[in-house]
Design an enzyme around this catalytic site. Structure first.
Site, PDB file in Angstrom:
ATOM      1  N   ASP A  27       0.815  -1.210   0.000  1.00 21.39           N
ATOM      2  CA  ASP A  27       0.000   0.000   0.000  1.00 21.39           C
ATOM      3  C   ASP A  27       0.852   1.266   0.000  1.00 21.39           C
ATOM      4  OD1 ASP A  27      -2.327   1.477   0.134  1.00 21.39           O
ATOM      5  OD2 ASP A  27      -2.491   1.333   2.313  1.00 21.39           O
ATOM      6  N   ARG A  31       0.122   7.574  -2.889  1.00 20.27           N
ATOM      7  CA  ARG A  31       0.643   8.682  -2.077  1.00 20.27           C
ATOM      8  C   ARG A  31       2.108   8.968  -2.407  1.00 20.27           C
ATOM      9  NH1 ARG A  31      -1.172   6.179   3.331  1.00 20.27           N
ATOM     10  NH2 ARG A  31      -1.750   4.547   1.865  1.00 20.27           N
ATOM     11  N   SER A  72      -7.242  -5.889  -5.820  1.00 21.21           N
ATOM     12  CA  SER A  72      -8.397  -6.451  -5.115  1.00 21.21           C
ATOM     13  C   SER A  72      -9.646  -6.438  -6.001  1.00 21.21           C
ATOM     14  CB  SER A  72      -8.669  -5.644  -3.836  1.00 21.21           C
ATOM     15  OG  SER A  72      -9.294  -4.419  -4.163  1.00 21.21           O
ATOM     16  N   THR A  73     -10.653  -7.165  -5.565  1.00 18.51           N
ATOM     17  CA  THR A  73     -11.925  -7.187  -6.307  1.00 18.51           C
ATOM     18  C   THR A  73     -12.555  -5.779  -6.316  1.00 18.51           C
ATOM     19  OG1 THR A  73     -12.884  -8.022  -4.234  1.00 18.51           O
ATOM     20  CG2 THR A  73     -12.589  -9.622  -5.989  1.00 18.51           C
ATOM     21  N   ASN A  75     -10.626  -2.956  -6.511  1.00 17.94           N
ATOM     22  CA  ASN A  75      -9.770  -2.001  -7.233  1.00 17.94           C
ATOM     23  C   ASN A  75     -10.275  -1.651  -8.628  1.00 17.94           C
ATOM     24  OD1 ASN A  75      -6.635  -3.190  -5.760  1.00 17.94           O
ATOM     25  ND2 ASN A  75      -7.914  -1.454  -5.168  1.00 17.94           N
ATOM     26  N   ARG A  78     -11.424   1.983  -9.429  1.00 16.68           N
ATOM     27  CA  ARG A  78     -10.502   3.111  -9.618  1.00 16.68           C
ATOM     28  C   ARG A  78     -10.671   3.701 -11.015  1.00 16.68           C
ATOM     29  NH1 ARG A  78      -5.129   2.355  -6.144  1.00 16.68           N
ATOM     30  NH2 ARG A  78      -6.190   1.675  -4.275  1.00 16.68           N
ATOM     31  N   ARG A 195       1.698  -4.409   6.748  1.00 18.17           N
ATOM     32  CA  ARG A 195       1.042  -3.373   5.963  1.00 18.17           C
ATOM     33  C   ARG A 195       1.869  -2.092   6.047  1.00 18.17           C
ATOM     34  NH1 ARG A 195      -5.134  -2.141   4.481  1.00 18.17           N
ATOM     35  NH2 ARG A 195      -4.612  -0.512   2.999  1.00 18.17           N
ATOM     36  N   SER A 203      -8.576  -4.636   4.788  1.00 17.98           N
ATOM     37  CA  SER A 203      -8.934  -4.448   3.371  1.00 17.98           C
ATOM     38  C   SER A 203      -9.288  -5.733   2.625  1.00 17.98           C
ATOM     39  CB  SER A 203      -7.827  -3.704   2.624  1.00 17.98           C
ATOM     40  OG  SER A 203      -7.618  -2.437   3.173  1.00 17.98           O
TER      41      SER A 203
HETATM   42  C1  FPP Z   1      -2.226   0.072  -3.277  1.00 20.43           C
HETATM   43  O1  FPP Z   1      -1.653   1.355  -3.202  1.00 20.43           O
HETATM   44  C2  FPP Z   1      -1.594  -0.629  -4.376  1.00 20.43           C
HETATM   45  C3  FPP Z   1      -2.286  -1.194  -5.407  1.00 20.43           C
HETATM   46  C4  FPP Z   1      -3.745  -1.173  -5.535  1.00 20.43           C
HETATM   47  C5  FPP Z   1      -1.551  -1.858  -6.500  1.00 20.43           C
HETATM   48  C6  FPP Z   1      -0.428  -2.754  -6.048  1.00 20.43           C
HETATM   49  C7  FPP Z   1       0.295  -3.145  -7.227  1.00 20.43           C
HETATM   50  C8  FPP Z   1       1.629  -3.177  -7.321  1.00 20.43           C
HETATM   51  C9  FPP Z   1       2.555  -2.880  -6.204  1.00 20.43           C
HETATM   52  C10 FPP Z   1       2.189  -3.537  -8.619  1.00 20.43           C
HETATM   53  C11 FPP Z   1       3.053  -4.744  -8.526  1.00 20.43           C
HETATM   54  C12 FPP Z   1       2.387  -6.003  -8.647  1.00 20.43           C
HETATM   55  C13 FPP Z   1       2.702  -6.890  -9.587  1.00 20.43           C
HETATM   56  C14 FPP Z   1       2.149  -8.252  -9.552  1.00 20.43           C
HETATM   57  C15 FPP Z   1       3.560  -6.508 -10.707  1.00 20.43           C
HETATM   58  P1  FPP Z   1      -2.604   2.592  -3.433  1.00 20.43           P
HETATM   59  O2  FPP Z   1      -2.608   2.909  -4.880  1.00 20.43           O
HETATM   60  O3  FPP Z   1      -3.948   2.329  -2.838  1.00 20.43           O
HETATM   61  O4  FPP Z   1      -1.849   3.718  -2.644  1.00 20.43           O
HETATM   62  P2  FPP Z   1      -2.520   4.938  -1.867  1.00 20.43           P
HETATM   63  O5  FPP Z   1      -3.220   4.337  -0.671  1.00 20.43           O
HETATM   64  O6  FPP Z   1      -1.330   5.754  -1.494  1.00 20.43           O
HETATM   65  O7  FPP Z   1      -3.434   5.622  -2.811  1.00 20.43           O
END
Ligand code: FPP
Length: 247
Positions: A27, A31, A72-73, A75, A78, A195, A203
């Site tokens: 996560d 940000r 995730s299911t 996501n 977005r 996390r 989550s």
């Molecule tokens: C959550 O951070 C992250 C994700 C929804 C995507 C995770 C994916 C990767 C790290 C890519 C790598 C994976 C593979 C298999 C290549 P966020 O976007 O929710 O961050 P935020 O809370 O700061 O907005």
């Protein structure tokens, strides 16, 4: 199951009680990008680099199972361009992963509903699973289009179908049987879930499997997460006193 850590050049982790199964909620990509005035997708690209580095490192220190939450299911909600960028990233990553994880002897598995992805991505997932299945190193579960509630619904449906067809009796339904119908069937429950990014939420990640999991929340955004942060989480874990409801 607890193992002893392998001593590596970079790691201070040696001779400590290691978790057999570690989960990571990757996560903070968005940000991380925002802080730098970059589009969110730049955070995901950097997050993918961190993922590769930490997966290899986990295998090097002797973790037996690593589960990472990639998509995730929920996501899919977005913005379209962010989802599109993630799909592109998954495609290029999965093409490279086939050869990349070979040297590390890593078994790649996907947990989640693959049918939500394009046929091209589904094929790449199958290919990764097929070509790595006989390796004997760490099992890497990549959770994609994964939601724990969705996983439990799927398990209940499959159990119901098997009861109706007479394959199993209703009295055979037990905690173990439910575990056996989850994507993680046959694997130990996660001992530790990390996390990053300072959020205190589960989550929809491994709800059933994490009944007695130790949580470590770290104040680092995922793209900034270092091998030393992974070491730190393992050390914190090794100092916990796990009681599983006992005393
Ligand atoms: C959550 O951070 C992250 C994700 C929804 C995507 C995770 C994916 C990767 C790290 C890519 C790598 C994976 C593979 C298999 C290549 P966020 O976007 O929710 O961050 P935020 O809370 O700061 O907005």
């Amino acid at each position: 199951m607890a193992l002893f850590g392998k001593k590596t050049k970079e790691s201070e982790i040696s001779e400590i009680m290691l978790p057999a199964h570690v989960g990571i909620i990757m996560d903070g990509n968005g940000r991380w990008a925002k802080k730098r005035g970059l589009p969110r997708k730049a955070g995901h690209t950097e997050g993918a680099r961190t993922f590769r580095k930490i997966a290899r490192y986990a295998s090097e220190v002797g973790i037996r199972y690593l589960t990472v939450y990639a998509f995730s299911t929920e996501n899919w909600r977005r913005p379209e361009d962010e989802v599109g960028a993630l799909m592109k990233l998954f495609k290029s990553y999965l093409e490279e992963a086939i050869r990349d994880f070979k040297d590390d002897d890593i078994v790649v598995r996907f947990i989640g509903d693959k049918s939500g992805f394009s046929p091209e991505l589904q094929e790449l997932m199958d290919e990764n699973e097929e070509c790595s299945k006989d390796r004997d190193g760490m099992v890497l579960n990549i959770a994609m289009n994964y939601g724990s509630r969705d996983e439990i619904v799927r398990a209940v449906r499959n159990i119901t179908a098997d009861v109706q067809s007479g394959k199993i009796g209703a009295d055979a339904i037990s905690e173990q049987l439910i575990s056996d119908y989850l994507y993680t069937a046959g694997q130990p429950d996660p001992d530790l879930i990390i996390r990053p990014s300072g959020e205190y939420r589960i989550s929809n990640f491994m709800l059933w499997q994490s009944a007695y999991t130790e949580f470590v929340i770290m104040n680092k955004l995922w793209p900034d997460f270092q091998k030393s942060d992974f070491d730190e989480a393992l050390k914190i874990y090794s100092q916990r006193n796990r009681r599983y409801g006992g005393v």
